[in-house]
Design a protein around this motif. Structure first.
Motif, PDB file in Angstrom:
ATOM      1  N   UNK A 117       0.832  -1.193   0.000  1.00  0.00           N
ATOM      2  CA  UNK A 117       0.000   0.000   0.000  1.00  0.00           C
ATOM      3  C   UNK A 117       0.870   1.247   0.000  1.00  0.00           C
ATOM      4  N   UNK A 118       0.510   2.238  -0.771  1.00  0.00           N
ATOM      5  CA  UNK A 118       1.297   3.463  -0.797  1.00  0.00           C
ATOM      6  C   UNK A 118       0.941   4.310  -1.991  1.00  0.00           C
ATOM      7  N   UNK A 119       1.824   5.252  -2.285  1.00  0.00           N
ATOM      8  CA  UNK A 119       1.566   6.171  -3.378  1.00  0.00           C
ATOM      9  C   UNK A 119       2.387   5.734  -4.587  1.00  0.00           C
ATOM     10  N   UNK A 120       1.728   5.591  -5.704  1.00  0.00           N
ATOM     11  CA  UNK A 120       2.417   5.155  -6.920  1.00  0.00           C
ATOM     12  C   UNK A 120       3.233   6.313  -7.475  1.00  0.00           C
ATOM     13  N   UNK A 121       4.537   6.049  -7.702  1.00  0.00           N
ATOM     14  CA  UNK A 121       5.413   7.102  -8.220  1.00  0.00           C
ATOM     15  C   UNK A 121       5.888   6.726  -9.611  1.00  0.00           C
ATOM     16  N   UNK A 122       6.218   7.743 -10.366  1.00  0.00           N
ATOM     17  CA  UNK A 122       6.650   7.525 -11.746  1.00  0.00           C
ATOM     18  C   UNK A 122       7.772   8.494 -12.071  1.00  0.00           C
ATOM     19  N   UNK A 160       4.722   3.638   3.447  1.00  0.00           N
ATOM     20  CA  UNK A 160       5.141   4.083   4.764  1.00  0.00           C
ATOM     21  C   UNK A 160       5.419   2.856   5.611  1.00  0.00           C
ATOM     22  N   UNK A 161       6.661   2.687   6.032  1.00  0.00           N
ATOM     23  CA  UNK A 161       7.037   1.458   6.710  1.00  0.00           C
ATOM     24  C   UNK A 161       7.959   1.739   7.886  1.00  0.00           C
ATOM     25  N   UNK A 162       7.781   0.968   8.957  1.00  0.00           N
ATOM     26  CA  UNK A 162       8.679   1.115  10.103  1.00  0.00           C
ATOM     27  C   UNK A 162       9.777   0.067  10.065  1.00  0.00           C
ATOM     28  N   UNK A 163       9.439  -1.119   9.570  1.00  0.00           N
ATOM     29  CA  UNK A 163      10.388  -2.233   9.589  1.00  0.00           C
ATOM     30  C   UNK A 163      11.367  -2.112   8.427  1.00  0.00           C
ATOM     31  N   UNK A 164      12.642  -2.337   8.713  1.00  0.00           N
ATOM     32  CA  UNK A 164      13.663  -2.244   7.668  1.00  0.00           C
ATOM     33  C   UNK A 164      13.867  -3.589   6.991  1.00  0.00           C
ATOM     34  N   UNK A 165      13.941  -3.566   5.677  1.00  0.00           N
ATOM     35  CA  UNK A 165      14.286  -4.772   4.931  1.00  0.00           C
ATOM     36  C   UNK A 165      15.631  -4.530   4.258  1.00  0.00           C
ATOM     37  N   UNK A 166      16.675  -5.294   4.641  1.00  0.00           N
ATOM     38  CA  UNK A 166      18.029  -5.020   4.154  1.00  0.00           C
ATOM     39  C   UNK A 166      18.124  -4.988   2.625  1.00  0.00           C
ATOM     40  N   UNK A 167      18.848  -4.012   2.111  1.00  0.00           N
ATOM     41  CA  UNK A 167      19.083  -3.881   0.682  1.00  0.00           C
ATOM     42  C   UNK A 167      20.569  -3.639   0.481  1.00  0.00           C
ATOM     43  N   UNK A 168      21.093  -4.197  -0.593  1.00  0.00           N
ATOM     44  CA  UNK A 168      22.530  -4.102  -0.838  1.00  0.00           C
ATOM     45  C   UNK A 168      22.996  -2.643  -0.950  1.00  0.00           C
ATOM     46  N   UNK A 224      10.892   6.493  11.385  1.00  0.00           N
ATOM     47  CA  UNK A 224      10.356   5.736  10.258  1.00  0.00           C
ATOM     48  C   UNK A 224      11.345   5.800   9.100  1.00  0.00           C
ATOM     49  N   UNK A 225      11.238   4.818   8.236  1.00  0.00           N
ATOM     50  CA  UNK A 225      12.164   4.730   7.113  1.00  0.00           C
ATOM     51  C   UNK A 225      11.915   5.863   6.127  1.00  0.00           C
ATOM     52  N   UNK A 226      10.665   6.318   6.068  1.00  0.00           N
ATOM     53  CA  UNK A 226      10.347   7.419   5.159  1.00  0.00           C
ATOM     54  C   UNK A 226      11.070   8.700   5.549  1.00  0.00           C
ATOM     55  N   UNK A 265       5.665   0.450  19.572  1.00  0.00           N
ATOM     56  CA  UNK A 265       6.526  -0.707  19.348  1.00  0.00           C
ATOM     57  C   UNK A 265       6.215  -1.514  18.085  1.00  0.00           C
ATOM     58  N   UNK A 266       4.948  -1.832  17.820  1.00  0.00           N
ATOM     59  CA  UNK A 266       4.687  -2.679  16.642  1.00  0.00           C
ATOM     60  C   UNK A 266       5.007  -1.966  15.331  1.00  0.00           C
ATOM     61  N   UNK A 267       5.177  -2.775  14.274  1.00  0.00           N
ATOM     62  CA  UNK A 267       5.437  -2.203  12.947  1.00  0.00           C
ATOM     63  C   UNK A 267       4.159  -1.672  12.316  1.00  0.00           C
ATOM     64  N   UNK A 268       3.042  -2.157  12.792  1.00  0.00           N
ATOM     65  CA  UNK A 268       1.762  -1.658  12.305  1.00  0.00           C
ATOM     66  C   UNK A 268       0.684  -2.071  13.280  1.00  0.00           C
ATOM     67  N   UNK A 269      -0.308  -1.232  13.455  1.00  0.00           N
ATOM     68  CA  UNK A 269      -1.370  -1.618  14.379  1.00  0.00           C
ATOM     69  C   UNK A 269      -2.648  -0.873  14.031  1.00  0.00           C
ATOM     70  N   UNK A 270      -3.749  -1.422  14.472  1.00  0.00           N
ATOM     71  CA  UNK A 270      -5.018  -0.762  14.235  1.00  0.00           C
ATOM     72  C   UNK A 270      -6.014  -1.126  15.323  1.00  0.00           C
ATOM     73  N   UNK A 271      -6.920  -0.212  15.590  1.00  0.00           N
ATOM     74  CA  UNK A 271      -8.081  -0.505  16.421  1.00  0.00           C
ATOM     75  C   UNK A 271      -9.292  -0.274  15.542  1.00  0.00           C
TER      76      UNK A 271
END
Lengths: 236, 229
Positions: free
Chosen positions: A45-50, A61-69, A160-162, B24-30
């Protein structure tokens, strides 16, 4: 042109009408887009960019990091195991960092790294099937600003990663504007960790607050904020 | 709280939600669906326990916590059902040897609770930006003793029902992902329920869109306000 550019897209949506490059008849798909049975399907989910001429991706919009080279990240050393260090970089797996991957390190001359240290390092290997591997040197063997940080104080925050992406983009003027009135050292890791060190604790807190507040600000708003901040710190 | 929900036969109750309230969580909702409410937190893709590790895909873990008491069979059933649903919806093959963990907390059960849990989970996964093949939406309905179908029933209606059914649909082909049914019903009744619920699921997908739009409006506004970017 896809109809949804700069609009919200959700997983499962099928996109059509992509701009193709004239030469190869191809469109480049970035993160958040997948091809399935000839359809282009959104997976994040997010905004489509071009970007001209034919690059598409989803800005989510993401909090968790996913490693990238080749990302530079801030990690916390969690263990020493033989000739490698285990480093927490916020991803799903702990990264490894060889003790030889520091400037001037040899088998005999081990770098001074302790459990709990912060390291500013680059990802050499980042692959979904393999453990990520970090290095603190470039291909020439120089440290290039990488290595253990925060020995003489400083403060690390998780954001946040953003926000990190925004700070690192060329358009963002936060650090430039802040630096006019304050002296500080900063390390920004793409994994959402930012380390700040300034002359005093109050100045460090001011910088950290400015960084956290700037997430949804435009450049003009950032400039106003920095001015206010400088005034407050000066005692007006 | 009493079941103050109005009796509506062909419409879903009012939905409201809050995203990203927890640190703390990466995503949450109520999510509120009428008076029914559940909170879901998502962690992932994160580290996985050795014994649950899968070599070719991510493990989906669901923990359900009721308001009080130890988890029993019914709770495990909900966990299993939601786990199976999201194993199909999440792109697990993108993150092998990791886990996506969902923690569901019951806040208030005023009927159609399973549907509320599933929808809240989907919103939480959206908040965490976990890669998914499609979104899912769950709709509950009951068949009362006179053979009438009531969509999104409240607790009272659920208690007097002859049978209650919950359908889960995806947003890509509007196909069924999961069915959970209790009580007895005829095939034509099932088909009628299915048609009604499918129609109602559109409203839930629209609600997801509106909620995400609200969440991203901040960053979209900075985009528009900044002439340089």
């Amino acid at each position: 042109m896809v109809d949804h550019v700069n609009e919200l897209v959700l997983p499962g949506e099928i996109l059509t009408k992509f701009n193709e490059s004239e030469k190869t008849q191809k469109a480049l798909l970035g993160p958040g887009l997948r091809q399935e049975d000839g359809d282009i399907i959104v997976s994040k989910p997010g905004i489509l960019k071009f970007r001209e001429p034919n690059v598409y991706w989803v800005d989510s919009f993401q909090k968790r990091y996913i490693p990238t080279k080749s990302d530079t990240v801030i990690g916390i050393v969690t263990a020493k195991a033989g000739d490698i260090f285990r480093v927490d970089i916020g991803g799903s797996d702990q990264a490894t960092l060889s003790f030889l991957a520091f400037e001037g390190a040899t088998k005999r001359n081990r770098p001074d790294v302790k459990v709990g240290d912060l390291v500013y390092a680059k990802l050499l290997v980042a692959n979904k099937d393999m453990e990520p591997e970090l290095v603190c040197i470039d291909s020439g063997g120089k440290n290039d600003g990488l290595g253990v940080i925060g020995r003489e104080g400083g403060f690390m925050i998780n954001t946040s990663i953003n926000l990190v992406r925004k700070l690192l983009s060329a358009e963002c003027e936060l650090f430039k504007t802040l630096g006019k009135n304050l002296q500080f050292e900063v390390a920004v890791g793409v994994n959402g960790r930012i380390w700040v060190k300034s002359r005093s604790v109050s100045q460090t807190i001011a910088v950290v607050n400015a960084i956290e507040a700037s997430e949804f600000m435009t450049n003009a708003q950032i400039k106003t904020m920095c001015k206010k901040l400088a005034d407050t710190l000066a005692g007006f | 709280m009493m079941d103050s929900d109005e009796h509506r036969e062909d419409r879903l109750r009012q939905m409201t939600c809050q995203l990203g309230q927890m640190l703390r969580p990466d995503g949450d909702t109520t999510l509120f669906m009428g008076d029914t409410c559940a909170t879901v937190a998502v962690y992932g893709p994160g580290e996985v326990k050795m014994n649950k590790e899968l070599l070719d895909k991510a493990t989906v873990e669901v923990v359900y916590r009721s308001k009080s008491g130890l988890p029993g069979c019914a709770e495990k059933m909900i966990e299993r059902l939601i786990c199976n649903t999201y194993q199909t919806a999440i792109l697990t093959q993108l993150h092998p040897r990791s886990s996506v963990s969902l923690t569901i907390q019951e806040i208030q059960n005023s009927g159609s609770f399973l549907a509320c849990c599933i929808n809240a989970s989907c919103l939480a996964l959206l908040d965490a930006s976990v890669s998914m093949k499609f979104l899912v939406a769950a709709v509950s309905c009951i068949i009362d003793n006179d053979g009438n179908i009531v969509l999104d029933p409240n607790r009272k209606q659920e208690k007097t029902a002859r049978s209650s059914l919950t359908f889960v649909f995806d947003n890509k082909d509007k196909k069924i992902v999961t069915i959970n049914a209790k009580g007895d019903y005829r095939i034509e009744e099932l088909n009628r329920c299915l048609a009604l619920c499918k129609e109602a699921s559109v409203a839930i997908f629209d609600f997801y869109r509106e909620s995400m739009k609200k969440k991203l409006s901040k960053s979209m506004n900075t985009l528009k306000g900044d002439p340089e970017s």
